[in-house]
Scaffold this motif. Structure first.
Motif, PDB file in Angstrom:
ATOM      1  N   ALA A  97     -37.577  96.047  69.555  1.00 42.36           N
ATOM      2  CA  ALA A  97     -36.882  96.923  68.609  1.00 42.36           C
ATOM      3  C   ALA A  97     -37.083  96.412  67.187  1.00 42.36           C
ATOM      4  O   ALA A  97     -37.230  97.202  66.241  1.00 42.36           O
ATOM      5  CB  ALA A  97     -35.401  96.994  68.946  1.00 42.36           C
ATOM      6  N   ALA A  98     -37.111  95.094  67.037  1.00 41.86           N
ATOM      7  CA  ALA A  98     -37.342  94.497  65.718  1.00 41.86           C
ATOM      8  C   ALA A  98     -38.759  94.791  65.222  1.00 41.86           C
ATOM      9  O   ALA A  98     -38.994  94.913  64.010  1.00 41.86           O
ATOM     10  CB  ALA A  98     -37.109  92.990  65.784  1.00 41.86           C
ATOM     11  N   LEU A  99     -39.715  94.927  66.154  1.00 41.41           N
ATOM     12  CA  LEU A  99     -41.092  95.239  65.766  1.00 41.41           C
ATOM     13  C   LEU A  99     -41.249  96.720  65.405  1.00 41.41           C
ATOM     14  O   LEU A  99     -42.036  97.076  64.527  1.00 41.41           O
ATOM     15  CB  LEU A  99     -42.051  94.879  66.903  1.00 41.41           C
ATOM     16  N   TYR A 100     -40.499  97.570  66.101  1.00 40.18           N
ATOM     17  CA  TYR A 100     -40.544  98.995  65.799  1.00 40.18           C
ATOM     18  C   TYR A 100     -39.876  99.335  64.461  1.00 40.18           C
ATOM     19  O   TYR A 100     -40.280 100.275  63.780  1.00 40.18           O
ATOM     20  CB  TYR A 100     -39.813  99.801  66.891  1.00 40.18           C
ATOM     21  N   GLN A 101     -38.844  98.591  64.107  1.00 40.65           N
ATOM     22  CA  GLN A 101     -37.979  98.980  62.996  1.00 40.65           C
ATOM     23  C   GLN A 101     -38.714  99.195  61.674  1.00 40.65           C
ATOM     24  O   GLN A 101     -38.426 100.164  60.954  1.00 40.65           O
ATOM     25  CB  GLN A 101     -36.850  97.963  62.812  1.00 40.65           C
ATOM     26  N   PRO A 102     -39.684  98.334  61.279  1.00 39.75           N
ATOM     27  CA  PRO A 102     -40.403  98.609  60.017  1.00 39.75           C
ATOM     28  C   PRO A 102     -41.096  99.975  60.023  1.00 39.75           C
ATOM     29  O   PRO A 102     -41.143 100.656  58.986  1.00 39.75           O
ATOM     30  CB  PRO A 102     -41.431  97.459  59.945  1.00 39.75           C
ATOM     31  N   LEU A 103     -41.598 100.388  61.188  1.00 36.23           N
ATOM     32  CA  LEU A 103     -42.234 101.704  61.291  1.00 36.23           C
ATOM     33  C   LEU A 103     -41.195 102.817  61.174  1.00 36.23           C
ATOM     34  O   LEU A 103     -41.440 103.844  60.535  1.00 36.23           O
ATOM     35  CB  LEU A 103     -42.980 101.822  62.621  1.00 36.23           C
ATOM     36  N   PHE A 104     -40.029 102.602  61.795  1.00 32.78           N
ATOM     37  CA  PHE A 104     -38.958 103.595  61.704  1.00 32.78           C
ATOM     38  C   PHE A 104     -38.412 103.676  60.275  1.00 32.78           C
ATOM     39  O   PHE A 104     -37.998 104.755  59.826  1.00 32.78           O
ATOM     40  CB  PHE A 104     -37.836 103.261  62.684  1.00 32.78           C
ATOM     41  N   ASP A 105     -38.390 102.531  59.571  1.00 30.31           N
ATOM     42  CA  ASP A 105     -37.932 102.535  58.172  1.00 30.31           C
ATOM     43  C   ASP A 105     -38.884 103.362  57.305  1.00 30.31           C
ATOM     44  O   ASP A 105     -38.447 104.131  56.439  1.00 30.31           O
ATOM     45  CB  ASP A 105     -37.849 101.104  57.635  1.00 30.31           C
ATOM     46  N   ARG A 107     -40.761 105.758  58.428  1.00 31.80           N
ATOM     47  CA  ARG A 107     -40.526 107.139  58.859  1.00 31.80           C
ATOM     48  C   ARG A 107     -39.370 107.741  58.071  1.00 31.80           C
ATOM     49  O   ARG A 107     -39.446 108.884  57.607  1.00 31.80           O
ATOM     50  CB  ARG A 107     -40.232 107.175  60.366  1.00 31.80           C
ATOM     51  N   ARG A 108     -38.281 106.973  57.936  1.00 29.87           N
ATOM     52  CA  ARG A 108     -37.112 107.459  57.196  1.00 29.87           C
ATOM     53  C   ARG A 108     -37.481 107.757  55.747  1.00 29.87           C
ATOM     54  O   ARG A 108     -37.045 108.762  55.166  1.00 29.87           O
ATOM     55  CB  ARG A 108     -36.011 106.390  57.242  1.00 29.87           C
ATOM     56  N   ALA A 330     -39.298 110.859  67.569  1.00 26.50           N
ATOM     57  CA  ALA A 330     -38.640 111.903  66.784  1.00 26.50           C
ATOM     58  C   ALA A 330     -39.603 112.975  66.290  1.00 26.50           C
ATOM     59  O   ALA A 330     -39.320 114.175  66.396  1.00 26.50           O
ATOM     60  CB  ALA A 330     -37.903 111.272  65.600  1.00 26.50           C
ATOM     61  N   VAL A 331     -40.761 112.583  65.749  1.00 23.82           N
ATOM     62  CA  VAL A 331     -41.673 113.576  65.172  1.00 23.82           C
ATOM     63  C   VAL A 331     -42.169 114.552  66.233  1.00 23.82           C
ATOM     64  O   VAL A 331     -42.393 115.741  65.948  1.00 23.82           O
ATOM     65  CB  VAL A 331     -42.869 112.880  64.475  1.00 23.82           C
ATOM     66  N   LEU A 332     -42.310 114.104  67.468  1.00 24.18           N
ATOM     67  CA  LEU A 332     -42.809 114.969  68.533  1.00 24.18           C
ATOM     68  C   LEU A 332     -41.741 115.959  69.003  1.00 24.18           C
ATOM     69  O   LEU A 332     -42.059 117.035  69.509  1.00 24.18           O
ATOM     70  CB  LEU A 332     -43.311 114.130  69.709  1.00 24.18           C
ATOM     71  N   TYR A 333     -40.473 115.593  68.839  1.00 22.60           N
ATOM     72  CA  TYR A 333     -39.405 116.551  69.137  1.00 22.60           C
ATOM     73  C   TYR A 333     -39.228 117.521  67.959  1.00 22.60           C
ATOM     74  O   TYR A 333     -38.790 118.654  68.142  1.00 22.60           O
ATOM     75  CB  TYR A 333     -38.099 115.828  69.444  1.00 22.60           C
ATOM     76  N   PHE A 334     -39.586 117.065  66.760  1.00 23.87           N
ATOM     77  CA  PHE A 334     -39.552 117.952  65.588  1.00 23.87           C
ATOM     78  C   PHE A 334     -40.621 119.030  65.718  1.00 23.87           C
ATOM     79  O   PHE A 334     -40.364 120.210  65.467  1.00 23.87           O
ATOM     80  CB  PHE A 334     -39.762 117.124  64.318  1.00 23.87           C
TER      81      PHE A 334
END
Length: 387
Positions: A97-105, A107-108, A330-334
């Motif tokens: 989750a810590a590795l994903y978070q920069p990508l999610f940030d 994304r935001r 998220a983007v794929l559900y969008f």
């Protein structure tokens, strides 16, 4: 000598009598099995026979049952090892989750217009690239028009990103009321946070909102408590971590903006004077934001009613769906692509279940036939005819 001869004659008569009796039984059995009524009765018995694994186990010798009990002991130990495995998986989820978070940030930032992607970051080759090339002139014209429109309206980021996801996903859209929609348009991000090392297993959903006219909270949270431990009373039911409880948060609604309640007027008659007055009272109102005020699991062992259990189970399912599907993809559900994948997966599961059911029915049928062959004797057949 006479006594010996007499004894031999008696023995011979007994053998003949037994043989004659056996022959009569075989003939009777042949006659019985050729009788359509008997066959119909047998078929009915087959259809009504409830063959269960336990009925087979009951027929086994004690020594075999003892060994089966030993296997169950081993199975319980396997369940406890499996529970430890899932605890380590939870630790691994926390790490990644810590590795994903920069990508999610990032994304935001793109969603909320806090940053613009570079040309390299926005490059994407679609499956219909060849078709797009054939319509190049038209595409360029549309792009130019869209750019001009965007410049005129100063569109930031991706408008209504999370609200569109809520609208696209049936599980979520069913919860959203018309008066919830303006609020959800202020939703800027959803994050998943895992419990810290050494803490009880849990995960939290954080819904980040921009400034709005409805409540003063910037973040609404929902925490799901989990358990990865076999039930002492039913250890064989363990299939991995399960959500056992959840906690919401207090929403600081602005005056007159609380969509989770509605005000109704009710006339009330005074018993003594007979006068009638109108009173107003607040009652619960359907809203997605009831999600943050979940039913509380009783800690004193009291069971919930059927409706409450259903509501709580649905709540757990939604929380799990946010964690496993919505936030990571998220983007794929969008765009709706993930919804198509989910539908295809569901159709595949239904087809697989139908095949499994047909195969299971055939196996049960075969087992029933074997069971009847081993258990229905001639006397049983005669009893069936008598009935």
């Amino acid at each position: 000598m006479a006594d010996n001869s007499k004894a031999e004659d008696t023995a011979s008569d007994s053998v003949d009598a037994a043989k004659n009796a056996s022959d009569k039984k075989e003939k009777l059995a042949d006659q019985v099995m050729q009788n359509p009524q008997v066959l119909a009765a047998l078929q009915e018995r087959l259809d009504n026979t409830a063959l269960t694994p336990s009925s087979y186990i009951e027929t086994l010798p004690k020594a075999v049952k003892r060994r089966i009990d030993a296997l169950k002991q081993l199975q319980v130990k396997c369940a406890h090892i499996e529970a430890k495995f899932y605890e380590e998986v939870h630790d691994l989820e926390r790490k990644y989750a810590a590795l994903y978070q920069p990508l999610f940030d990032k994304r935001r930032e793109f969603i909320n217009g806090e940053a613009e992607p570079t040309d390299a970051e926005s490059e994407w080759h679609s499956e219909n690239e060849e078709e797009e090339k054939l319509a190049g002139d038209l595409k360029n014209a549309v792009v130019i028009e869209e750019k001009a429109e965007a410049e005129e309206t100063n569109v930031k980021g991706i408008p209504d990103f999370w609200f569109t996801i809520f609208r696209n996903v049936d599980m979520l859209s069913e919860l959203v009321q018309e008066y919830d929609e303006p609020i959800l348009k202020h939703l800027q991000d959803i994050k998943v946070k895992f419990s810290e090392p050494g803490q009880p297993m849990s995960f939290s959903l954080e819904f980040h909102f921009g400034p709005n006219d409805y409540f003063s909270n910037t973040v609404l949270t929902k925490t799901y408590k989990m358990k990865s431990e076999p039930d002492k009373t039913d250890p064989f039911s363990f299939e991995g971590p399960e959500i056992v409880d959840c906690e919401g948060c207090t929403i600081d609604w602005k005056k007159g903006k609380n969509v989770t309640v509605k005000t109704i007027k009710k006339k009330q008659k005074h018993k003594g004077r007979g006068t009638v007055r109108t009173i107003t009272k607040q009652v619960p109102n359907d809203s997605f934001f009831n999600f943050f005020n979940p039913i509380k699991v009783s800690g004193d062992g009291e069971s919930l009613d059927e409706d409450s259990e259903f509501t709580l189970a649905a709540d757990f399912e939604i929380g799990h769906f946010f964690r496993e599907r919505i936030v990571p993809r998220a983007v794929l559900y969008f765009t709706g692509e993930a919804i198509e994948d989910d539908d295809n997966e569901l159709e595949g599961e239904e087809e697989g279940e139908e095949e499994e059911d047909a195969e299971s029915d055939a196996k049960v049928r075969m087992l029933v036939c074997l069971y009847v062959v081993h258990t229905i004797t001639l006397s049983n057949i005669i009893k069936i005819i008598a009935v």
